[in-house]
Design an enzyme around this catalytic site. Structure first.
Site, PDB file in Angstrom:
ATOM      1  N   ALA A 120       0.800  -1.223   0.000  1.00  0.00           N
ATOM      2  CA  ALA A 120       0.000   0.000   0.000  1.00  0.00           C
ATOM      3  C   ALA A 120       0.835   1.277   0.000  1.00  0.00           C
ATOM      4  O   ALA A 120       0.282   2.366   0.001  1.00  0.00           O
ATOM      5  CB  ALA A 120      -0.909  -0.031   1.219  1.00  0.00           C
ATOM      6  N   HIS A 206      -0.416   7.010   3.634  1.00  0.00           N
ATOM      7  CA  HIS A 206       0.914   6.581   4.074  1.00  0.00           C
ATOM      8  C   HIS A 206       1.932   7.591   3.566  1.00  0.00           C
ATOM      9  O   HIS A 206       1.940   7.919   2.374  1.00  0.00           O
ATOM     10  CB  HIS A 206       1.299   5.218   3.474  1.00  0.00           C
ATOM     11  CG  HIS A 206       0.436   4.082   3.926  1.00  0.00           C
ATOM     12  ND1 HIS A 206       0.406   3.625   5.230  1.00  0.00           N
ATOM     13  CD2 HIS A 206      -0.415   3.291   3.243  1.00  0.00           C
ATOM     14  CE1 HIS A 206      -0.423   2.606   5.314  1.00  0.00           C
ATOM     15  NE2 HIS A 206      -0.942   2.386   4.120  1.00  0.00           N
TER      16      HIS A 206
HETATM   17  N1  LIG Z   1       1.590  -5.728   2.174  1.00  0.00           N
HETATM   18  C1  LIG Z   1       0.603  -4.846   2.245  1.00  0.00           C
HETATM   19  O1  LIG Z   1       0.753  -3.658   1.946  1.00  0.00           O
HETATM   20  C2  LIG Z   1      -0.751  -5.316   2.675  1.00  0.00           C
HETATM   21  C3  LIG Z   1      -1.872  -4.483   2.513  1.00  0.00           C
HETATM   22  C4  LIG Z   1      -3.117  -4.964   2.904  1.00  0.00           C
HETATM   23  C5  LIG Z   1      -3.239  -6.224   3.506  1.00  0.00           C
HETATM   24  N2  LIG Z   1      -2.118  -6.983   3.694  1.00  0.00           N
HETATM   25  C6  LIG Z   1      -2.201  -8.313   4.326  1.00  0.00           C
HETATM   26  O2  LIG Z   1      -2.577  -9.254   3.334  1.00  0.00           O
HETATM   27  C7  LIG Z   1      -3.379 -10.283   3.909  1.00  0.00           C
HETATM   28  C8  LIG Z   1      -4.710 -10.403   3.125  1.00  0.00           C
HETATM   29  O3  LIG Z   1      -5.387  -9.160   3.185  1.00  0.00           O
HETATM   30  P1  LIG Z   1      -6.923  -9.044   2.685  1.00  0.00           P
HETATM   31  O4  LIG Z   1      -7.276  -7.614   2.753  1.00  0.00           O
HETATM   32  O5  LIG Z   1      -7.106  -9.812   1.424  1.00  0.00           O
HETATM   33  O6  LIG Z   1      -7.648  -9.819   3.894  1.00  0.00           O
HETATM   34  P2  LIG Z   1      -9.118 -10.491   3.908  1.00  0.00           P
HETATM   35  O7  LIG Z   1      -9.479 -10.601   5.349  1.00  0.00           O
HETATM   36  O8  LIG Z   1     -10.042  -9.792   2.982  1.00  0.00           O
HETATM   37  O9  LIG Z   1      -8.843 -11.964   3.314  1.00  0.00           O
HETATM   38  C9  LIG Z   1      -8.036 -12.911   3.953  1.00  0.00           C
HETATM   39  C10 LIG Z   1      -8.529 -14.296   3.525  1.00  0.00           C
HETATM   40  O10 LIG Z   1      -7.552 -15.245   3.946  1.00  0.00           O
HETATM   41  C11 LIG Z   1      -8.223 -16.343   4.577  1.00  0.00           C
HETATM   42  N3  LIG Z   1      -7.299 -16.922   5.555  1.00  0.00           N
HETATM   43  C12 LIG Z   1      -6.930 -16.421   6.778  1.00  0.00           C
HETATM   44  N4  LIG Z   1      -6.046 -17.248   7.360  1.00  0.00           N
HETATM   45  C13 LIG Z   1      -5.854 -18.285   6.512  1.00  0.00           C
HETATM   46  C14 LIG Z   1      -5.056 -19.464   6.545  1.00  0.00           C
HETATM   47  N5  LIG Z   1      -4.281 -19.749   7.620  1.00  0.00           N
HETATM   48  N6  LIG Z   1      -5.092 -20.305   5.496  1.00  0.00           N
HETATM   49  C15 LIG Z   1      -5.873 -20.041   4.412  1.00  0.00           C
HETATM   50  N7  LIG Z   1      -6.662 -18.947   4.324  1.00  0.00           N
HETATM   51  C16 LIG Z   1      -6.650 -18.077   5.359  1.00  0.00           C
HETATM   52  C17 LIG Z   1      -9.488 -15.741   5.193  1.00  0.00           C
HETATM   53  O11 LIG Z   1     -10.493 -16.735   5.372  1.00  0.00           O
HETATM   54  C18 LIG Z   1      -9.868 -14.687   4.149  1.00  0.00           C
HETATM   55  O12 LIG Z   1     -10.738 -15.220   3.164  1.00  0.00           O
HETATM   56  C19 LIG Z   1      -3.574  -9.902   5.386  1.00  0.00           C
HETATM   57  O13 LIG Z   1      -2.636 -10.589   6.196  1.00  0.00           O
HETATM   58  C20 LIG Z   1      -3.272  -8.409   5.412  1.00  0.00           C
HETATM   59  O14 LIG Z   1      -2.770  -7.987   6.669  1.00  0.00           O
HETATM   60  C21 LIG Z   1      -0.902  -6.563   3.277  1.00  0.00           C
END
Ligand SMILES: NC(=O)c1ccc[n+]([C@@H]2O[C@H](COP(=O)([O-])OP(=O)(O)OC[C@H]3O[C@@H](n4cnc5c(N)ncnc54)[C@H](O)[C@@H]3O)[C@@H](O)[C@H]2O)c1
Length: 254
Positions: A120, A206
């Site tokens: 992000a 950010h």
């Molecule tokens: N790098 C970045 O800049 C950035 C930005 C936003 C989000 N993220 C991270 O990316 C990840 C996904 O974000 P999102 O917005 O898509 O979240 P989200 O909550 O919309 O989706 C996450 C999905 O992963 C599934 N899940 C959770 N734990 C699991 C596991 N152990 N095995 C399989 N599936 C699992 C959940 O059921 C859900 O469907 C999160 O960890 C979030 O913190 C990173």
């Protein structure tokens, strides 16, 4: 290329839909701890099927994680040991130095790569280049609507000020960008982070500030929330798709 996706939430969905349109991707495997999430996504794609990770690992070239820090702990080593590249979105998981070094060793021994999308934030490219020389300080200021931090405040409130390591420990789902910035620059203990909850804010802001031998850097982005998850910036999905395209494309903008 065959792609395995762990996590079919907001980011996994955006990446899967983009991958489904890419000519260079022939197959997509989906896994989510919540079977409904995988099923709903699968029904909207042409090239996808649902399989457990240990099954799809036999066939994929690259695994994309967009699930949780827990998922990175569970699957990352197995993916690399199976000789597959790995893209990690839950970058906060890498603040554990012993765990990160272990993954680095496994990747090196298996001639594999771990890709960390800039997510992000903007300006990571500049921090990577600047860190070749001395970087005096790197600061991230993140301002979010209070609800997206799980807070309810009436006025602009600094909810965290300290190291990137502390920020990730306190806000594991909200501040992956601090992890990426730390690894790009001067590490989890030297990188400073300020997290602000602001009721006036409608976007996720950010700002990276860095100072060093190269000069001064100031990079700011105002992110629209992901329509499927207001806590996620849409830019995070776009940067993940850009990473996938980079892996596939012969010309690399480094
Ligand atoms: N790098 C970045 O800049 C950035 C930005 C936003 C989000 N993220 C991270 O990316 C990840 C996904 O974000 P999102 O917005 O898509 O979240 P989200 O909550 O919309 O989706 C996450 C999905 O992963 C599934 N899940 C959770 N734990 C699991 C596991 N152990 N095995 C399989 N599936 C699992 C959940 O059921 C859900 O469907 C999160 O960890 C979030 O913190 C990173």
């Amino acid at each position: 290329m065959k792609l395995g996706i762990i996590g079919c939430g907001a980011i996994g969905k955006d990446v899967a839909k983009a991958a489904d349109m890419m000519n260079d991707i022939e197959k997509i495997y989906l896994y989510d701890i919540n079977p409904t999430a995988a099923k709903d996504l699968c029904s909207s794609l042409k090239k996808a099927s649902i399989k457990p990770v240990d099954i799809f690992l036999k066939d994929v070239d690259v695994v994309f994680e967009a699930a949780s820090q827990q998922a990175v702990s569970t699957y990352a080593a197995t993916v690399l040991e199976a000789g597959k590249d790995l893209i990690i979105m839950s970058i906060g998981s890498l603040f554990d130095d012993a765990f990160r070094r272990k993954l680095e060793d496994i990747a090196r021994n298996n001639h594999r790569k771990i890709y960390l999308p800039s997510g992000a934030v903007c300006g990571i490219d500049g921090v990577v280049a600047a860190s070749i020389e001395k970087l005096d300080n790197v600061t991230l200021v993140t301002t979010k609507p209070p609800a997206s931090l799980g807070k309810s405040v009436e006025k602009r409130t600094v909810v965290y000020k300290g190291t990137a390591r502390g920020a990730i420990m306190q806000f594991p789902r909200n501040i992956n960008v601090a992890g990426c910035l730390s690894l790009a620059g001067i590490g989890f203990d030297e990188t400073r982070v300020e997290i602000v909850a602001d009721p006036v804010e409608t976007r996720i802001n950010h700002k990276i500030l860095a100072h060093g031998r190269f000069g001064r850097l100031r990079a700011e982005v105002e992110n629209m929330p992901n329509p499927n998850n207001p806590q996620s910036s849409y830019m995070a999905s776009l940067s993940a798709i850009a990473t996938l395209r980079k892996i596939l494309h012969p010309i690399q903008i480094a």
